[in-house]
Design an enzyme around this catalytic site. Sequence first.
Site, mmCIF file in Angstrom:
data_model
loop_
_atom_site.group_PDB
_atom_site.id
_atom_site.type_symbol
_atom_site.label_atom_id
_atom_site.label_comp_id
_atom_site.label_asym_id
_atom_site.label_seq_id
_atom_site.Cartn_x
_atom_site.Cartn_y
_atom_site.Cartn_z
ATOM 1 C CE LYS A 139 -3.961 -1.749 2.662
ATOM 2 N NZ LYS A 139 -4.993 -1.538 1.639
ATOM 3 N NE ARG A 178 -11.112 -9.531 -2.208
ATOM 4 C CZ ARG A 178 -11.420 -8.589 -3.108
ATOM 5 N NH1 ARG A 178 -11.805 -8.937 -4.319
ATOM 6 N NH2 ARG A 178 -11.374 -7.320 -2.784
HETATM 7 N N1 BES Z 1 -8.319 -3.639 4.387
HETATM 8 C C1 BES Z 1 -8.399 -3.214 3.037
HETATM 9 C C2 BES Z 1 -9.662 -2.400 2.762
HETATM 10 C C3 BES Z 1 -9.674 -1.003 3.318
HETATM 11 C C4 BES Z 1 -8.873 -0.027 2.777
HETATM 12 C C5 BES Z 1 -10.529 -0.697 4.346
HETATM 13 C C6 BES Z 1 -8.918 1.259 3.282
HETATM 14 C C7 BES Z 1 -10.584 0.589 4.838
HETATM 15 C C8 BES Z 1 -9.774 1.564 4.334
HETATM 16 C C9 BES Z 1 -8.408 -4.409 2.101
HETATM 17 O O1 BES Z 1 -7.640 -5.479 2.510
HETATM 18 C C10 BES Z 1 -7.843 -3.945 0.806
HETATM 19 O O2 BES Z 1 -6.707 -3.590 0.783
HETATM 20 N N2 BES Z 1 -8.670 -3.932 -0.228
HETATM 21 C C11 BES Z 1 -8.270 -3.480 -1.501
HETATM 22 C C12 BES Z 1 -8.853 -4.405 -2.521
HETATM 23 C C13 BES Z 1 -8.314 -4.181 -3.900
HETATM 24 C C14 BES Z 1 -6.851 -4.586 -3.967
HETATM 25 C C15 BES Z 1 -9.136 -4.982 -4.873
HETATM 26 C C16 BES Z 1 -8.785 -2.058 -1.682
HETATM 27 O O3 BES Z 1 -9.903 -1.762 -1.251
HETATM 28 O O4 BES Z 1 -8.061 -1.241 -2.235
HETATM 29 MN MN MN Z 2 -5.623 -5.335 1.878
#
Ligand code: BES
Ligand code: MN
Length: 497
Positions: free
Chosen positions: A280, A354
Amino acid sequence: MEITARKIANIPAHKTSCAIVTIAKSRKLSEAAKAIDSAQSGLISAALKHGEISGNAGETLMLHGAADAASARILLVGVGSSAKFDAATARKTSTAIVKALRAGKCKEACLHGTGLGSSDYSLGQFCELLSRDLSLASYVYSETVSKPRPALPLRKLVVNGGDELTVREANKFLNRGQYVGDGMNIARRLGDLPGNICTPTFLASEARQLAKSSAKLSTRILEEKDMLKLGMGALLSVSAGSDQPAKLIQMQYKGAASTQKPYVLVGKGITFDSGGISLKPGAKMDEMKYDMCGAASVFGTLTAIIAMELPINVVALVAASENLPNGRATKPGDVVTSMSGQTIEILNTDAEGRLVLCDTLTYAERFKPAAVVDIATLTGACIVALGSQASAMYSNNDKLAEQLNSAGEISYDRVWRMPLWEEYQRQINTPFADIANVGGPAAGSITAACFLARFTEKYHWAHLDIAGSAWNSAPKGATGRPVAMLTRYLMDRAGIK
Ligand code: BES
Ligand code: MN
Ligand code: ZN
């Protein structure tokens, strides 16, 4: 904090440092307001006459009584038009009372409830909400700070339900509100704890701790070697890059005969989500310590139902892992085999929620559940869609969806149902496996739910994406949602009114 009901016959003679009375939009004084007004030479009527308060919901005004009066201060609280008192008005009113008690540094207060409540929303329900809000207001995060901010000074609240609510009924609602508030605070604490303290191992020890508090609760921790035996290749692909071992935490609450099918709660417990190899960006990455808020809400809900001794069976499953990159970490393009047998191409290691959930959802089958609800901070896209007001809800069963929706409305911890249409499924097809773990930029919260749907065909299932509702960014802090909604849902299943 002590919150209790009492029938107070002689209101102006009742000694309190702060009497709380309601002011309706009609400006017609309630019995309690009238009694205090005449004992204190028209103090309340004067405030109304000068237009200092008009009775809108959310308004408050603190008045100072005469030196020798039994009520040293009188807090006027606007409640809107009494006929239209609903869940939204109740929310505003309760928040305003807590804020005014905090600002007034009240250590003790007495709420005269007459005039609160309608056919839509009862005084009892309001008692539950206020008591929940007061519990929440007494939460202070203190574990890693030398000088924690001061707690709410309030030590004692007396609620006078007048003729509308018996002392017994009022106490029932007040206790319930405290249990839910305490459950939410459990969830907030776990969420707020930093990732270097709140690890999967820490969550497992919290589960054992919780089991000690109740004979009805038993815990079992599945280690990585157990998960390997079960074929949980998806879950283990997430913990592969971390030095902290993953834990699958199982907590079983037996409140009813073992012939009764259990309600299964599944929580996403990523104790820190760096994104893994699909790292990230740096901004706000600290907030990914909150990526275990689904798990935290499961702990909070269990705590509340243990306190209420609900006569149902509940199984709680927490999929706990870190998501970090190292030389053994899963790489984009890797294919793993889930416990269900379905192969998964991991196109983005940041879509890890997931992956831990799908194996846990397959594992849930063995409990022959009445229903399964998973709770997860699953997608940033959910925040784009719904903001923080509602948790996104998906379900393969209309009745279950309606039950969760109604629990959300009543507890004012709302959910909004989203589509799980078959047409979205093609976004997660891939030539290299049975399913891909990401579905492209469009409809991100929905395709995440579609992924989970492929693992939950054997039972009634709902998924709650709480990415927007689980914590606030400014000021930073976990909210304890959706503990209130989940607790209400389970109370409804137990037939508790
Ligand atoms: N934990 C995150 C989702 C999230 C991000 C919740 C920011 C709250 C604030 C999750 O694991 C994630 O990183 N999801 C990705 C999915 C994508 C790679 C398809 C996202 O939402 O960017
Ligand atoms: Mn994630
Ligand atoms: Zn995540």
